[in-house]
Write a protein that holds these residues in place. Structure first.
Motif, PDB file in Angstrom:
ATOM      1  N   ILE A  23      -2.708  -2.431  -1.936  1.00  0.00           N
ATOM      2  CA  ILE A  23      -2.089  -3.666  -2.425  1.00  0.00           C
ATOM      3  C   ILE A  23      -0.736  -3.322  -3.048  1.00  0.00           C
ATOM      4  O   ILE A  23      -0.652  -2.436  -3.910  1.00  0.00           O
ATOM      5  CB  ILE A  23      -2.992  -4.333  -3.496  1.00  0.00           C
ATOM      6  CG1 ILE A  23      -4.320  -4.781  -2.866  1.00  0.00           C
ATOM      7  CG2 ILE A  23      -2.273  -5.526  -4.141  1.00  0.00           C
ATOM      8  CD1 ILE A  23      -5.366  -5.236  -3.865  1.00  0.00           C
ATOM      9  N   ILE A  24       0.325  -3.990  -2.597  1.00  0.00           N
ATOM     10  CA  ILE A  24       1.640  -3.830  -3.235  1.00  0.00           C
ATOM     11  C   ILE A  24       1.740  -4.913  -4.311  1.00  0.00           C
ATOM     12  O   ILE A  24       1.908  -6.100  -4.012  1.00  0.00           O
ATOM     13  CB  ILE A  24       2.792  -3.966  -2.202  1.00  0.00           C
ATOM     14  CG1 ILE A  24       2.598  -2.971  -1.047  1.00  0.00           C
ATOM     15  CG2 ILE A  24       4.145  -3.762  -2.883  1.00  0.00           C
ATOM     16  CD1 ILE A  24       2.546  -1.522  -1.437  1.00  0.00           C
ATOM     17  N   GLU A  25       1.616  -4.487  -5.569  1.00  0.00           N
ATOM     18  CA  GLU A  25       1.504  -5.463  -6.659  1.00  0.00           C
ATOM     19  C   GLU A  25       2.784  -6.264  -6.864  1.00  0.00           C
ATOM     20  O   GLU A  25       2.742  -7.444  -7.184  1.00  0.00           O
ATOM     21  CB  GLU A  25       1.155  -4.745  -7.968  1.00  0.00           C
ATOM     22  CG  GLU A  25      -0.236  -4.160  -7.958  1.00  0.00           C
ATOM     23  CD  GLU A  25      -0.537  -3.373  -9.217  1.00  0.00           C
ATOM     24  OE1 GLU A  25       0.263  -3.414 -10.164  1.00  0.00           O
ATOM     25  OE2 GLU A  25      -1.584  -2.716  -9.242  1.00  0.00           O
ATOM     26  N   ASN A  26       3.934  -5.598  -6.713  1.00  0.00           N
ATOM     27  CA  ASN A  26       5.195  -6.299  -7.000  1.00  0.00           C
ATOM     28  C   ASN A  26       5.881  -6.771  -5.723  1.00  0.00           C
ATOM     29  O   ASN A  26       7.105  -6.874  -5.664  1.00  0.00           O
ATOM     30  CB  ASN A  26       6.136  -5.397  -7.807  1.00  0.00           C
ATOM     31  CG  ASN A  26       6.411  -4.071  -7.120  1.00  0.00           C
ATOM     32  OD1 ASN A  26       5.632  -3.634  -6.283  1.00  0.00           O
ATOM     33  ND2 ASN A  26       7.518  -3.439  -7.468  1.00  0.00           N
ATOM     34  N   ASP A  70       1.545  -8.717   1.702  1.00  0.00           N
ATOM     35  CA  ASP A  70       2.301  -7.882   0.767  1.00  0.00           C
ATOM     36  C   ASP A  70       2.919  -6.700   1.515  1.00  0.00           C
ATOM     37  O   ASP A  70       4.017  -6.235   1.218  1.00  0.00           O
ATOM     38  CB  ASP A  70       1.384  -7.389  -0.365  1.00  0.00           C
ATOM     39  CG  ASP A  70       0.134  -6.700   0.154  1.00  0.00           C
ATOM     40  OD1 ASP A  70      -0.302  -7.017   1.286  1.00  0.00           O
ATOM     41  OD2 ASP A  70      -0.420  -5.843  -0.559  1.00  0.00           O
ATOM     42  N   ARG A 115       4.985  -0.894  -6.829  1.00  0.00           N
ATOM     43  CA  ARG A 115       3.829  -0.620  -7.681  1.00  0.00           C
ATOM     44  C   ARG A 115       2.597  -1.014  -6.898  1.00  0.00           C
ATOM     45  O   ARG A 115       2.622  -1.986  -6.142  1.00  0.00           O
ATOM     46  CB  ARG A 115       3.876  -1.498  -8.948  1.00  0.00           C
ATOM     47  CG  ARG A 115       4.860  -1.082  -9.985  1.00  0.00           C
ATOM     48  CD  ARG A 115       4.531  -1.752 -11.326  1.00  0.00           C
ATOM     49  NE  ARG A 115       4.226  -3.177 -11.210  1.00  0.00           N
ATOM     50  CZ  ARG A 115       5.138  -4.138 -11.267  1.00  0.00           C
ATOM     51  NH1 ARG A 115       6.399  -3.819 -11.441  1.00  0.00           N
ATOM     52  NH2 ARG A 115       4.800  -5.418 -11.157  1.00  0.00           N
ATOM     53  N   GLY A 116       1.529  -0.264  -7.086  1.00  0.00           N
ATOM     54  CA  GLY A 116       0.295  -0.646  -6.415  1.00  0.00           C
ATOM     55  C   GLY A 116      -0.348   0.539  -5.736  1.00  0.00           C
ATOM     56  O   GLY A 116      -0.137   1.691  -6.124  1.00  0.00           O
ATOM     57  N   SER A 117      -1.143   0.236  -4.736  1.00  0.00           N
ATOM     58  CA  SER A 117      -1.881   1.302  -4.055  1.00  0.00           C
ATOM     59  C   SER A 117      -1.508   1.301  -2.575  1.00  0.00           C
ATOM     60  O   SER A 117      -1.201   0.254  -2.013  1.00  0.00           O
ATOM     61  CB  SER A 117      -3.384   1.075  -4.231  1.00  0.00           C
ATOM     62  OG  SER A 117      -3.735  -0.199  -3.746  1.00  0.00           O
ATOM     63  N   TYR A 118      -1.546   2.472  -1.971  1.00  0.00           N
ATOM     64  CA  TYR A 118      -1.246   2.529  -0.541  1.00  0.00           C
ATOM     65  C   TYR A 118      -1.773   3.804   0.100  1.00  0.00           C
ATOM     66  O   TYR A 118      -1.848   4.858  -0.520  1.00  0.00           O
ATOM     67  CB  TYR A 118       0.269   2.434  -0.280  1.00  0.00           C
ATOM     68  CG  TYR A 118       1.125   3.362  -1.114  1.00  0.00           C
ATOM     69  CD1 TYR A 118       1.271   4.705  -0.789  1.00  0.00           C
ATOM     70  CD2 TYR A 118       1.781   2.892  -2.247  1.00  0.00           C
ATOM     71  CE1 TYR A 118       2.051   5.553  -1.572  1.00  0.00           C
ATOM     72  CE2 TYR A 118       2.566   3.728  -3.030  1.00  0.00           C
ATOM     73  CZ  TYR A 118       2.694   5.067  -2.691  1.00  0.00           C
ATOM     74  OH  TYR A 118       3.451   5.902  -3.458  1.00  0.00           O
ATOM     75  N   ASP A 156      -8.843  -2.364  -7.994  1.00  0.00           N
ATOM     76  CA  ASP A 156      -8.249  -3.336  -7.065  1.00  0.00           C
ATOM     77  C   ASP A 156      -8.391  -4.761  -7.588  1.00  0.00           C
ATOM     78  O   ASP A 156      -7.490  -5.592  -7.428  1.00  0.00           O
ATOM     79  CB  ASP A 156      -8.915  -3.241  -5.683  1.00  0.00           C
ATOM     80  CG  ASP A 156      -8.460  -2.005  -4.920  1.00  0.00           C
ATOM     81  OD1 ASP A 156      -7.465  -1.381  -5.346  1.00  0.00           O
ATOM     82  OD2 ASP A 156      -9.101  -1.657  -3.920  1.00  0.00           O
ATOM     83  N   SER A 185      -5.729  -5.234 -10.006  1.00  0.00           N
ATOM     84  CA  SER A 185      -4.383  -4.880  -9.567  1.00  0.00           C
ATOM     85  C   SER A 185      -3.433  -6.092  -9.520  1.00  0.00           C
ATOM     86  O   SER A 185      -3.712  -7.103  -8.875  1.00  0.00           O
ATOM     87  CB  SER A 185      -4.474  -4.238  -8.180  1.00  0.00           C
ATOM     88  OG  SER A 185      -3.208  -3.945  -7.708  1.00  0.00           O
ATOM     89  N   GLY A 186      -2.311  -5.962 -10.210  1.00  0.00           N
ATOM     90  CA  GLY A 186      -1.300  -7.018 -10.202  1.00  0.00           C
ATOM     91  C   GLY A 186      -1.670  -8.235 -11.024  1.00  0.00           C
ATOM     92  O   GLY A 186      -0.921  -9.216 -11.052  1.00  0.00           O
TER      93      GLY A 186
END
Ligand code: M6R
Length: 632
Positions: A134-137, A157, A185-188, A297, A300-301
């Motif tokens: 998830i790309i938070e920003n 996202d 920011r986030g997870s990948y 998750d 997240s965000g």
């Protein structure tokens, strides 16, 4: 859970044909390619990628796609579909090229659809990328990219990534990926290819798994080792904060800051079935152990320095009515405690299959919240429709984006990922986490919580994932205790306040996978009837974490002990008193009393699992039960 794959072939032929790999029937009932052009051995990427994608199907997905880079003619061709890998195979023409990436998508941002399926591309089509996480920003990045002329084609996202990479591209894909990742920011876990920098796949990882296989036919990229094992058992596991460049010359791994990393090649001994479960014996156990990640998750965000923002419109209502079944109903009961406490809104909780038969009094001053993992439970769906027909406002707390309930109302996604074990585990704790977030957001908006209260609570929420990990670290103790009671004829579970729903859920977990009769009770209710079930040695699981009713719970423990019960207490780590009252203690880390039921639930999931395991039960598919109950 999304799956990503990649392949860089070295020109020597690999055997992708296993006699059944391409024989499935697609959504239209047509045999998908059925070996039409897969002759057994190949040096092309396309059949290998399809094969790898097939191996990731067990993770659950709603759409799929591949992109092949032909480094001889310098083009990337991408095909995607809403549907199965079989569907993808049937729509994809023969694509030449020895380098490619592929994806199975499990929707979180944007509904399941062909346009939202990966791979995603920059506007020019010169870069293709697949991504898990998830790309938070993403929203703020997307706005800026649109301002500078980028055109977006999906609701995901992920799509900001190829656009960002294009923005930074100056002839080197690796450094463009590195610069792009410094913005997000986030997870990948991601894999990217570019026509301008052919002959390579660039991969990166943060909080989402990624593994690279080193085989005779080339390099294989995947979210887990299950697909790769057919080609090679030699793998390199990427760590968080690493970028890898895969070329004919080998794999070059560096940190995000550009420091070179020496990786160890590991040899995997698992058989393919164990690999699907990441080496766990059952999906249920794997899903229990995923909870530190799934909770991360879920949050997240949604949590920031300013508090909590769930990104859903929350109407100002007089009353909340929660409707759900089974485990989700237990989450609803927990929701009642936290919503009433934090947001000071009256809450009713209804079993969905009974809801309509009360001729419910409901109107536009009510918010109906449907809690469901699958989003397909017929009783819950019917109850939501009934409430809607009476004018109520509706919100779903749902795990499966694209499911029927997500089409009936606005939804808050739990983001627990696909749950394969019939017994709900990670979806339950994510439901509890969503209800906590919702309660705090509403409490802040309604000024029933002060800013200081919100800040303190947010601090505790941020510890939840790590605290779950500490519970999981105590699995050997829980196993030892569970094994001692595995031959019991019945169990009772009890708790007070927000621990009562956790007791109900603990009993449901145990009965559904071990087949031992187990009931959960509010501890204060024991003396009104259930005490008659107590006899010498009967196991009682008492949740006695530190909260305002702790002393009262100790009193209830004394009542059952006096009548011969053997008591297993669930208590905080710092509780030095509890051992005087109970026979066995299982511990959870000290935390806020409203968060403790989440941690106790993880203990009870493991307890049920180990009892059932000792009894040799069919844990992932208990008798008579289905994962998704689509009949009323
Ligand atoms: O998909 P849902 O959350 O709507 O399912 C409701 C119940 O069928 C479900 O929670 C069931 O009780 C669990 N499988 C129990 O572990």
């Amino acid at each position: 859970m999304c799956g990503i794959v990649g392949y860089l072939g070295n020109g020597s032929a690999v055997d992708v044909w296993d006699g059944k790999c391409f024989t499935d029937v697609n959504a239209s009932g047509v045999d998908a390619r059925d070996g039409e052009f897969f002759t057994g051995v190949t040096s092309e990427a396309m059949p290998v990628l399809f094969d790898l994608l097939k191996k990731l199907e067990y993770r659950g997905y709603d759409s799929a796609g591949i992109a092949i880079l032909n480094d001889e003619n310098g083009e990337i061709r991408t095909f995607k579909t809403e549907g199965s890998v079989g569907d993808l195979i049937s729509i994809t023409p023969e694509l030449g090229g020895r380098i490619g990436i592929g994806h199975t998508r499990w929707a979180t941002h944007g509904k399941p659809s062909t346009k939202n399926a990966h791979p995603h591309s920059d506007g020019t089509g010169r870069i293709a990328l697949v991504h898990n996480g998830i790309i938070e920003n993403y929203a703020e990045i997307k706005d800026k990219l649109i301002e500078s002329g980028h055109e977006f084609r999906s609701e995901t996202d992920t799509e900001v990534l190829p656009h960002l990479i294009e923005e930074y591209y100056d002839g080197n894909l690796e450094s463009a990926v590195r610069n792009a990742l410094s913005m997000v920011r986030g997870s990948y876990a991601l894999a990217a290819i570019s026509v301008d920098d052919p002959g390579r796949i660039v991969v990166a990882r943060k909080d989402s798994p990624l593994v690279i296989g080193l085989g005779d036919g080339g390099f294989f990229v995947a979210s887990d080792v299950s697909g790769i094992l057919k080609y090679t058992r030699d793998v390199v596991f990427m760590n968080d904060g690493e970028i890898g460049v895969i070329t004919d010359a080998g794999i070059d791994i560096t940190t995000l800051e550009g420091v070179s990393v020496e990786k160890k090649i590991e040899t995997i001994e698992w058989d393919p079935e164990a690999a699907e479960k990441s080496g766990y014996e059952h999906f249920m156990l794997k899903e229990i152990f995923e909870q530190p990640d799934t909770i991360r998750d879920t949050f997240s965000g949604r949590i920031s320095a300013d508090g909590i923002d769930l990104g859903v419109a929350l109407p100002n209502v007089r009353r909340i009515v929660i409707i759900a079944c089974g485990t989700s109903y237990h989450a609803g009961l927990f929701g009642r405690y936290v919503l009433e406490r934090f947001a000071r809104i009256p809450v009713d909780v209804e079993i969905a299959s009974e809801f309509r038969y009360t001729d419910p009094i409901i109107d536009c001053g009510d918010l109906v919240i449907a809690i469901t993992q699958s989003g397909e439970t017929a009783d819950t769906l019917a109850a939501v429709r009934e409430a809607g027909s009476k004018g109520s406002q509706k919100l779903g707390i749902v795990n499966m984006l694209g499911s029927s309930i997500t089409r009936e109302c606005q939804c808050l996604l739990t983001r627990a990922g696909p749950e394969i074990g019939v017994a709900a585990t990670k979806s339950f704790t994510s439901q509890l986490a969503c209800l906590l977030l919702l309660s705090v957001q509403l409490g802040k908006a309604r000024k029933t919580l002060s800013t200081a209260d919100v800040n303190d609570f947010v601090y505790e929420l941020k510890q939840m994932s790590g605290n779950i990990q500490r519970v999981l670290n105590s699995a050997p103790d829980i196993r030892k205790c569970a094994t001692m009671f595995a031959d019991a004829d019945q169990f009772l579970f009890m708790g007070r306040g927000a621990n009562y729903p956790a007791a109900l859920e603990g009993a449901l977990k145990l009965k559904e996978i071990s087949y031992i009769p187990a009931e959960g009770f509010p501890a204060g209710e024991m003396k009104h009837g259930p005490l008659a079930l107590i006899y010498d040695g009967v196991p009682v699981v008492a949740i006695a974490t530190k909260d305002p009713v702790y002393e009262k719970t100790l009193g209830n423990i004394k009542e059952v002990k006096a009548r011969g019960a053997t008591v297993i207490g669930i208590a905080n780590e710092s509780d030095t008193e509890i051992a005087k009252y109970v026979d066995y203690v299982l511990r959870i880390p000290d935390t806020d009393p409203w968060i403790a039921p989440v941690l106790s639930s993880v203990v009870l999931q493991l307890f049920a699992y180990y009892v059932a395991h000792h009894r040799g039960c069919e844990i992932d598919k208990p008798r008579n039960l289905a994962k998704s109950v689509t009949v009323e």
